[in-house]
Design a protein around this motif. Structure first.
Motif, PDB file in Angstrom:
ATOM      1  N   LEU A 194     118.061   3.425  85.485  1.00 15.69           N
ATOM      2  CA  LEU A 194     118.001   3.268  86.936  1.00 15.69           C
ATOM      3  C   LEU A 194     118.836   2.073  87.369  1.00 15.69           C
ATOM      4  CD1 LEU A 194     114.136   3.743  87.423  1.00 15.69           C
ATOM      5  CD2 LEU A 194     115.910   5.352  88.171  1.00 15.69           C
ATOM      6  N   LYS A 195     119.535   2.252  88.486  1.00 11.50           N
ATOM      7  CA  LYS A 195     120.301   1.140  89.053  1.00 11.50           C
ATOM      8  C   LYS A 195     119.784   0.879  90.460  1.00 11.50           C
ATOM      9  CE  LYS A 195     124.916   0.460  91.076  1.00 11.50           C
ATOM     10  NZ  LYS A 195     126.360   0.544  90.835  1.00 11.50           N
ATOM     11  N   LEU A 196     119.575  -0.388  90.774  1.00 17.52           N
ATOM     12  CA  LEU A 196     119.175  -0.752  92.141  1.00 17.52           C
ATOM     13  C   LEU A 196     120.358  -1.383  92.858  1.00 17.52           C
ATOM     14  CD1 LEU A 196     117.166  -1.280  94.463  1.00 17.52           C
ATOM     15  CD2 LEU A 196     116.478  -3.385  93.291  1.00 17.52           C
ATOM     16  N   LYS A 197     120.690  -0.830  94.010  1.00 16.41           N
ATOM     17  CA  LYS A 197     121.704  -1.442  94.866  1.00 16.41           C
ATOM     18  C   LYS A 197     121.063  -2.643  95.548  1.00 16.41           C
ATOM     19  CE  LYS A 197     125.135  -0.655  95.588  1.00 16.41           C
ATOM     20  NZ  LYS A 197     126.381  -1.239  95.100  1.00 16.41           N
ATOM     21  N   GLY A 198     121.555  -3.834  95.186  1.00 16.38           N
ATOM     22  CA  GLY A 198     121.013  -5.061  95.756  1.00 16.38           C
ATOM     23  C   GLY A 198     121.913  -5.612  96.852  1.00 16.38           C
ATOM     24  N   LEU A 224     121.113  -3.985  88.217  1.00 21.73           N
ATOM     25  CA  LEU A 224     121.024  -4.484  89.601  1.00 21.73           C
ATOM     26  C   LEU A 224     122.426  -4.820  90.062  1.00 21.73           C
ATOM     27  CD1 LEU A 224     119.433  -5.647  92.054  1.00 21.73           C
ATOM     28  CD2 LEU A 224     119.138  -7.766  90.748  1.00 21.73           C
ATOM     29  N   ASP A 225     122.766  -4.388  91.281  1.00 23.16           N
ATOM     30  CA  ASP A 225     124.133  -4.561  91.784  1.00 23.16           C
ATOM     31  C   ASP A 225     124.133  -5.171  93.190  1.00 23.16           C
ATOM     32  OD1 ASP A 225     126.759  -4.394  92.564  1.00 23.16           O
ATOM     33  OD2 ASP A 225     126.820  -2.211  92.672  1.00 23.16           O
ATOM     34  N   PRO A 226     124.219  -6.507  93.293  1.00 27.15           N
ATOM     35  CA  PRO A 226     124.222  -7.139  94.623  1.00 27.15           C
ATOM     36  C   PRO A 226     125.581  -7.140  95.320  1.00 27.15           C
ATOM     37  CG  PRO A 226     123.442  -8.657  92.891  1.00 27.15           C
ATOM     38  CD  PRO A 226     124.147  -7.522  92.226  1.00 27.15           C
ATOM     39  N   ASN A 227     126.580  -6.491  94.736  1.00 25.50           N
ATOM     40  CA  ASN A 227     127.909  -6.415  95.370  1.00 25.50           C
ATOM     41  C   ASN A 227     128.424  -7.777  95.844  1.00 25.50           C
ATOM     42  OD1 ASN A 227     127.149  -3.175  96.377  1.00 25.50           O
ATOM     43  ND2 ASN A 227     129.104  -3.640  95.411  1.00 25.50           N
ATOM     44  N   GLY A 228     128.311  -8.774  94.974  1.00 24.13           N
ATOM     45  CA  GLY A 228     128.899 -10.086  95.272  1.00 24.13           C
ATOM     46  C   GLY A 228     128.172 -10.883  96.340  1.00 24.13           C
ATOM     47  N   LEU A 249     123.958  -6.689  84.793  1.00 25.54           N
ATOM     48  CA  LEU A 249     123.968  -7.175  86.169  1.00 25.54           C
ATOM     49  C   LEU A 249     125.380  -6.921  86.687  1.00 25.54           C
ATOM     50  CD1 LEU A 249     122.623  -8.809  88.483  1.00 25.54           C
ATOM     51  CD2 LEU A 249     123.234 -10.903  87.270  1.00 25.54           C
ATOM     52  N   GLU A 250     125.450  -6.234  87.840  1.00 24.86           N
ATOM     53  CA  GLU A 250     126.755  -5.775  88.327  1.00 24.86           C
ATOM     54  C   GLU A 250     127.183  -6.647  89.500  1.00 24.86           C
ATOM     55  OE1 GLU A 250     126.680  -1.430  88.515  1.00 24.86           O
ATOM     56  OE2 GLU A 250     128.011  -1.540  90.241  1.00 24.86           O
ATOM     57  N   ASP A 251     128.365  -7.230  89.415  1.00 22.72           N
ATOM     58  CA  ASP A 251     128.950  -7.994  90.517  1.00 22.72           C
ATOM     59  C   ASP A 251     127.946  -8.882  91.259  1.00 22.72           C
ATOM     60  OD1 ASP A 251     131.755  -7.131  90.461  1.00 22.72           O
ATOM     61  OD2 ASP A 251     130.974  -5.151  90.961  1.00 22.72           O
ATOM     62  N   PRO A 252     127.287  -9.802  90.549  1.00 16.45           N
ATOM     63  CA  PRO A 252     126.376 -10.692  91.277  1.00 16.45           C
ATOM     64  C   PRO A 252     127.117 -11.581  92.269  1.00 16.45           C
ATOM     65  CG  PRO A 252     126.655 -11.434  89.001  1.00 16.45           C
ATOM     66  CD  PRO A 252     127.287 -10.074  89.107  1.00 16.45           C
ATOM     67  N   THR A 272     131.343  -4.739  86.472  1.00 17.01           N
ATOM     68  CA  THR A 272     132.029  -4.823  87.766  1.00 17.01           C
ATOM     69  C   THR A 272     132.666  -3.520  88.208  1.00 17.01           C
ATOM     70  OG1 THR A 272     133.632  -6.068  89.089  1.00 17.01           O
ATOM     71  CG2 THR A 272     134.337  -5.454  86.879  1.00 17.01           C
ATOM     72  N   ASN A 273     132.618  -3.295  89.520  1.00 12.47           N
ATOM     73  CA  ASN A 273     133.548  -2.358  90.150  1.00 12.47           C
ATOM     74  C   ASN A 273     134.182  -3.048  91.359  1.00 12.47           C
ATOM     75  OD1 ASN A 273     130.613  -1.399  91.275  1.00 12.47           O
ATOM     76  ND2 ASN A 273     132.134  -1.313  92.905  1.00 12.47           N
ATOM     77  N   MET A 274     134.132  -4.394  91.350  1.00  8.48           N
ATOM     78  CA  MET A 274     134.674  -5.136  92.487  1.00  8.48           C
ATOM     79  C   MET A 274     135.756  -6.131  92.094  1.00  8.48           C
ATOM     80  SD  MET A 274     131.271  -5.898  94.732  1.00  8.48           S
ATOM     81  CE  MET A 274     132.110  -6.289  96.254  1.00  8.48           C
ATOM     82  N   MET A 323     130.464   4.103  84.822  1.00 13.54           N
ATOM     83  CA  MET A 323     131.243   4.761  85.881  1.00 13.54           C
ATOM     84  C   MET A 323     130.634   4.509  87.250  1.00 13.54           C
ATOM     85  SD  MET A 323     132.383   8.734  86.229  1.00 13.54           S
ATOM     86  CE  MET A 323     133.212   8.955  84.669  1.00 13.54           C
ATOM     87  N   HIS A 324     131.494   4.138  88.190  1.00 10.52           N
ATOM     88  CA  HIS A 324     131.093   3.835  89.556  1.00 10.52           C
ATOM     89  C   HIS A 324     131.048   5.111  90.392  1.00 10.52           C
ATOM     90  CE1 HIS A 324     132.610   2.908  93.720  1.00 10.52           C
ATOM     91  NE2 HIS A 324     131.636   2.034  93.663  1.00 10.52           N
ATOM     92  N   SER A 325     130.251   5.077  91.452  1.00 10.22           N
ATOM     93  CA  SER A 325     130.230   6.245  92.347  1.00 10.22           C
ATOM     94  C   SER A 325     130.072   5.821  93.792  1.00 10.22           C
ATOM     95  CB  SER A 325     129.080   7.162  91.909  1.00 10.22           C
ATOM     96  OG  SER A 325     128.235   7.510  92.960  1.00 10.22           O
TER      97      SER A 325
HETATM   98 MG    MG Z   1     128.868  -1.836  92.009  1.00 11.75          MG
END
Ligand code: MG
Ligand code: GKR
Length: 428
Positions: A194-198, A224-228, A249-252, A272-274, A323-325
């Motif tokens: 599971l991934k949470l969009k943060g 967890l992905d807080p998108n920076g 942890l994705e793009d904190p 990362t995807n950022m 993989m990003h979506s």
């Molecule tokens: Mg992301």
């Protein structure tokens, strides 16, 4: 005498159809999803009667770029994707307009030519597969798995769009709401991660949500992905708190330098995807030590084969891939599945927004995909293995004509209801 000459088919016509489909109010760092998400469907025709499919963003500026690219590759050989790419790159080198990248400002640094080329490469591979009677995965070197695993994508969300009834997913603005959402994902689709969009609520609250999810799903890998949205300091504090709980942890925090700083201080893999969104970003990311995992996305990495080139770079430098979506339809899911099946370096379950789309709002036959244990079977029929349903395409195109949304604008939509909302990052 046997005729040994090879007749190459030619691209005779390309249709680009913008479409819209309903999207729930999913929250992220730049705002909230509007009532409709936009996409575009590419139909590439050949002079010997084949039709290849591709899918991409639906923002007006991107559509204009795609049209210019389509005009430039008419008459070309769909087997020569190198040449198609060069043609598209030539046209895009004259492109002086900025923006229109389809991601609501979250990722805009990726290479325009790669973005624009991607749906044409997918359509060309679909044609090649049909001509040779092999699935696209075979053209990518061969499927190493017969199904591809996806992860359940959790979002903070409002109960429904303002002034509308609650949607079937209901509200998820706290750990209880997210746990209910996660159960729907796990029970309905069998997702095993599971991934949470943060980047939506203060970081401590998002950490609490992860802790609650861990308690509820002790064996499910969590991301967890807080998108920076966080500073380096906050990322380190929250990252330490979540050590041992997160798969990654994705793009904190924004930027390759900041990510590297965080990575040195916490014991959680960073994805990362950022901050690595095109080949030009790779050297600095490696020099700085910014990330452990790159989330590929064929829509902005230049198609399926370019994504495999990225996998080669990752292998060389010991990086892993997920993989990003973004909100997407079935043509994209087919392409993502072929790619992941033939790319062993994609060794994490892939992201997908699939469950957030109403089943009847696609452009491919409604029974094209089922999720079993969070996995999608790799299509076995020639090409991409999905067929366009003309009635569904027409309905989605009519929805596009009806809406006045012409580019994704999560921030503008949020500001309609919260005028003081500020999308700047880092925010906490
Ligand atoms: Mg992301
Ligand atoms: O759909 O709101 C969203 C996501 O936030 C998406 O736009 C991101 O690009 O999923 C993406 C991500 O991983 O950053």
């Amino acid at each position: 005498m046997t005729d040994t000459s090879i007749r190459r088919s030619r691209i005779s016509r390309i249709e680009i159809t913008p479409v819209a489909f309903s999207d729930p109010p999913l929250l992220n760092v730049v705002g909230v999803h509007e009532e409709v998400a936009l996409r575009s469907v590419v139909q590439m025709h050949t002079d010997d009667g084949l039709v290849g499919l591709g899918e991409s963003y639906g923002d007006a500026q991107h559509l204009a770029r795609m049209q210019a690219a389509a005009d430039a590759i008419l008459g070309e050989d769909p087997f020569n994707t190198q040449k198609l790419r060069l043609r598209v790159a030539e046209v895009m080198s004259r492109d002086t307009v900025s923006g229109g990248h389809g991601m609501s400002g979250m990722v805009t640094g990726s290479a325009t030519a790669d973005r624009v080329f991607s749906p044409f490469e997918v359509a060309a591979l679909d044609i090649q597969g049909q001509a040779l009677k092999v699935p696209v995965s075979t053209l990518l070197g061969g499927a190493l798995r017969d199904q591809v695993e996806y992860s359940g994508y959790l979002f903070y969300k409002w109960a429904g769009h303002p002034d509308q009834d609650a949607d079937p997913w209901g509200e998820a603005m706290d750990p209880e709401g997210l746990i209910a959402q996660a159960h729907r994902m796990v029970d309905g689709y069998g997702f095993r991660s599971l991934k949470l969009k943060g980047g939506v609520l203060p970081p401590e609250e998002e950490a609490e949500a992860i802790e609650a999810l861990r308690a509820e799903f002790p064996d499910v890998p969590l991301r967890l992905d807080p998108n920076g949205a966080w500073t380096v300091e906050t990322s380190v504090r929250i990252g330490k708190r979540l050590e041992g709980l997160l798969e990654y942890l994705e793009d904190p925090t924004p930027g390759r330098k900041g990510m590297a700083e965080v990575r040195r201080q916490i014991d959680v893999p960073l994805a990362t995807n950022m901050c690595v969104v095109s080949f030009a970003d790779i050297p600095e990311a490696i020099r700085e030590g910014s990330v452990d995992i790159i989330l590929s996305d064929h829509h902005f990495w230049g198609g399926l084969r370019r994504s495999q080139e990225l996998a080669g770079h990752c292998e060389t430098f010991g990086l892993h891939m997920s993989m990003h979506s973004n909100s997407h339809l079935g043509i994209s899911l087919a392409a993502m599945t072929h790619l992941a099946s033939a790319t062993p370096r994609i060794d994490y379950a892939c992201d997908t927004h699939w469950p957030w789309k109403q089943p009847d709002q696609d452009v491919v036959a409604l029974d094209s995909f089922t999720f079993d244990g969070g996995c999608v079977r790799v299509p076995q029929t020639p090409g991409l293995g999905v067929e366009l349903d003309e009635d569904l395409l027409q309905a989605r195109h009519e929805a596009y004509v009806k809406t006045d949304v012409r580019e994704r604008n999560d921030t503008g939509y949020m500001q309609k209801f919260h005028p003081n909302f500020d999308p700047s990052t880092p925010r906490w």
